[in-house]
Scaffold this motif. Structure first.
Motif, short mmCIF file in Angstrom:
data_model
loop_
_atom_site.label_atom_id
_atom_site.label_comp_id
_atom_site.label_asym_id
_atom_site.label_seq_id
_atom_site.Cartn_x
_atom_site.Cartn_y
_atom_site.Cartn_z
N THR A 1 44.99 39.07 42.23
CA THR A 1 44.50 38.87 40.86
C THR A 1 43.18 39.60 40.66
OG1 THR A 1 45.55 36.69 40.73
CG2 THR A 1 43.79 37.15 39.15
N PRO A 2 43.05 40.42 39.65
CA PRO A 2 41.79 41.16 39.43
C PRO A 2 40.68 40.24 38.92
CG PRO A 2 43.33 41.60 37.66
CD PRO A 2 44.08 40.78 38.66
N THR B 1 39.90 45.44 38.32
CA THR B 1 38.68 44.71 37.97
C THR B 1 37.86 45.49 36.95
OG1 THR B 1 38.56 43.49 40.05
CG2 THR B 1 36.47 43.88 38.89
N ARG C 1 37.15 39.73 36.46
CA ARG C 1 36.39 40.13 35.27
C ARG C 1 34.96 39.66 35.51
NH1 ARG C 1 38.52 41.71 29.59
NH2 ARG C 1 40.05 43.21 30.36
N SER D 1 44.53 35.28 33.35
CA SER D 1 45.20 36.31 34.14
C SER D 1 44.23 37.02 35.08
CB SER D 1 45.85 37.34 33.20
OG SER D 1 44.87 37.98 32.40
N CYS D 2 42.92 36.76 34.92
CA CYS D 2 41.89 37.33 35.78
C CYS D 2 40.99 36.22 36.30
CB CYS D 2 41.05 38.37 35.02
SG CYS D 2 41.97 39.83 34.49
N GLU E 1 40.51 36.21 29.80
CA GLU E 1 41.60 37.20 29.76
C GLU E 1 42.84 36.64 30.44
OE1 GLU E 1 43.52 40.84 29.00
OE2 GLU E 1 41.70 39.98 28.18
#
Length: 417
Positions: free
Chosen positions: A63-64, A293, A66, A242-243, A417
């Motif tokens: 998972t990236p 990211t 933020r 989602s981040c 996000e």
């Protein structure tokens, strides 16, 4: 305003940010402990830096992130290893210039003293003497008749040493003994210190309609506060993110970021990697997470000055309360590019927040931020933003009363996000 007042040093700033995150359900993790991959909010404290992140339920190892990036330090006067000095019946404190302050803004101002004391057992204690204790006295105009015509010229060594009392008997250890007594510590308990002076005048609303805020250390505690508020808010929503939202507030930006708590150090990369591995990830997962990211490097910028408008780019005149700045420099003093602009524009549109663009006058050298350092060190897409202020690097700066709120909402939309 309360955050500025309670944070006279980077150490106080990260302690106050941590306290606010604790109230939002975050918990501190020690770097020396093994980390688990459980969901929820966590943070790491190291000196004057804090890295905090929120792992949503079910987040995959790749998972990236933020990231909201900022810095906790401000230009000021810092106490030397042998602080006790004086001459001609004046007791003084020996200080060193930190960063690039507007020196004249520290003259004839009531100053307190705050920072971190290190004790014999290696533990630390924060101290804050938040009352008029020191003063850097300016030379009277009668003894410098040309000061108003030729300009004020200050020698950093000779002219910037504050006074804090009277007496000819200058003894090593007097200042530290005073601080030990103030902090309720036994005599001789303090073996190290990181101390700095600060203006004791509190932040205040200014203007006919109270539409401005004057206060210390807006560069860059304004961004630290907004980032803390945004991260706490996004964690409190319990949204299906989602981040992984992150706050990275570093120390030592004002002198190059090259320290273990600076943006050019290993702290952020180490925390992000350990978060990936704690969730069962591999190096491949780490690479995938970093590739997706994005970091918003949030730092204050220059509002157009009504008395010096010619110093600004003629087509870019950012105004206070006009919304956050998108900071651009093609020589990579800022990390923003076209794709980064689209990320920030989307966040501002989502939050219904206006934003402005900032570039420097071509004839003026451009400052820089943690943005290019973060992008180069970690290989992550980075965008430089901030809030427009006046009197940057003064002991007391000025911003619009609405801009901190607008910035926090833009950061919340970016993290959500």
């Amino acid at each position: 305003m309360s955050f500025l007042a309670a944070s006279p040093t980077p150490y106080h700033a990260v302690a106050n940010a941590a306290e606010r995150l604790e109230k939002a359900g975050f918990r501190q993790v020690a770097e020396t402990d093994a980390w688990d991959g459980t969901a929820g909010g966590k943070y790491v404290l190291r000196g004057g830096a804090i890295i905090a992140w929120y792992v949503p339920e079910g987040a995959a190892a790749h998972t990236p992130f933020r990231i909201v990036g900022a810095h906790t330090d401000s230009p000021n006067l810092r106490v030397k290893p042998r602080p006790d000095s004086g001459t001609h019946g004046w007791r003084q404190v020996a200080v060193e210039i930190y960063g690039g302050p507007l020196l004249n803004s520290w003259l004839d101002r009531d100053l307190g003293l705050a920072g971190r004391l290190t004790l014999r057992d290696g533990s630390t204690r924060l101290v804050d003497v938040d009352r008029p204790l020191l003063r850097v006295p300016q030379l009277a105009v009668h003894l410098d008749r040309t000061v108003n015509s030729d300009g004020l010229k200050l020698d950093k060594q000779r002219h910037m040493q504050p006074v804090w009392g009277l007496g000819d008997d200058i003894r090593d250890g007097d200042l530290i003994a005073f601080l030990e007594e103030t902090a309720g510590l036994p005599s001789g308990e303090v073996t190290g210190w990181d101390l700095m002076v600060h203006s004791v005048e509190p932040p205040a609303y200014l203007g006919r309609d109270r539409e401005l805020v004057a206060g210390p250390r807006m560069d860059n505690l304004l961004s630290v506060h907004a980032g803390t508020a945004a991260l706490a808010a996004v964690a409190g929503r319990g949204a299906d993110l989602s981040c992984i939202p992150v706050l990275a507030a570093f120390d030592h930006e004002e002198n190059g970021s090259q320290s273990d708590t600076g943006a050019d150090g290993p702290l952020l990369g180490g925390v992000l990697e350990r978060s990936v591995y704690a969730r069962g990830g591999t190096y491949e997962d780490r690479a995938r997470a970093f590739a997706g990211t994005v970091c918003l490097s949030s730092d204050t910028g220059h509002a157009v000055h009504p008395n010096y408008a010619e110093r600004h780019d003629p087509t870019h005149h950012p105004r206070v309360d006009g919304g956050p700045l998108l900071k651009v420099n093609v020589n990579n003093r800022y990390a923003t590019d076209g794709s980064g602009r689209s990320v920030f524009a989307a966040a501002c549109d989502k939050a219904d927040v206006p934003f402005q663009s900032f570039v420097s006058n071509n004839a003026m050298p451009c400052g820089t931020t943690i943005g290019p350092i973060t992008a180069a060190r970690h290989g992550i897409r980075t965008v430089d933003i901030g809030v427009a202020i006046l009197s940057m690097h003064s002991a007391r700066e000025l911003c619009g009363a609405n801009d901190p709120y607008l910035l926090a909402n833009a950061l919340l939309a970016f993290l959500d996000e």
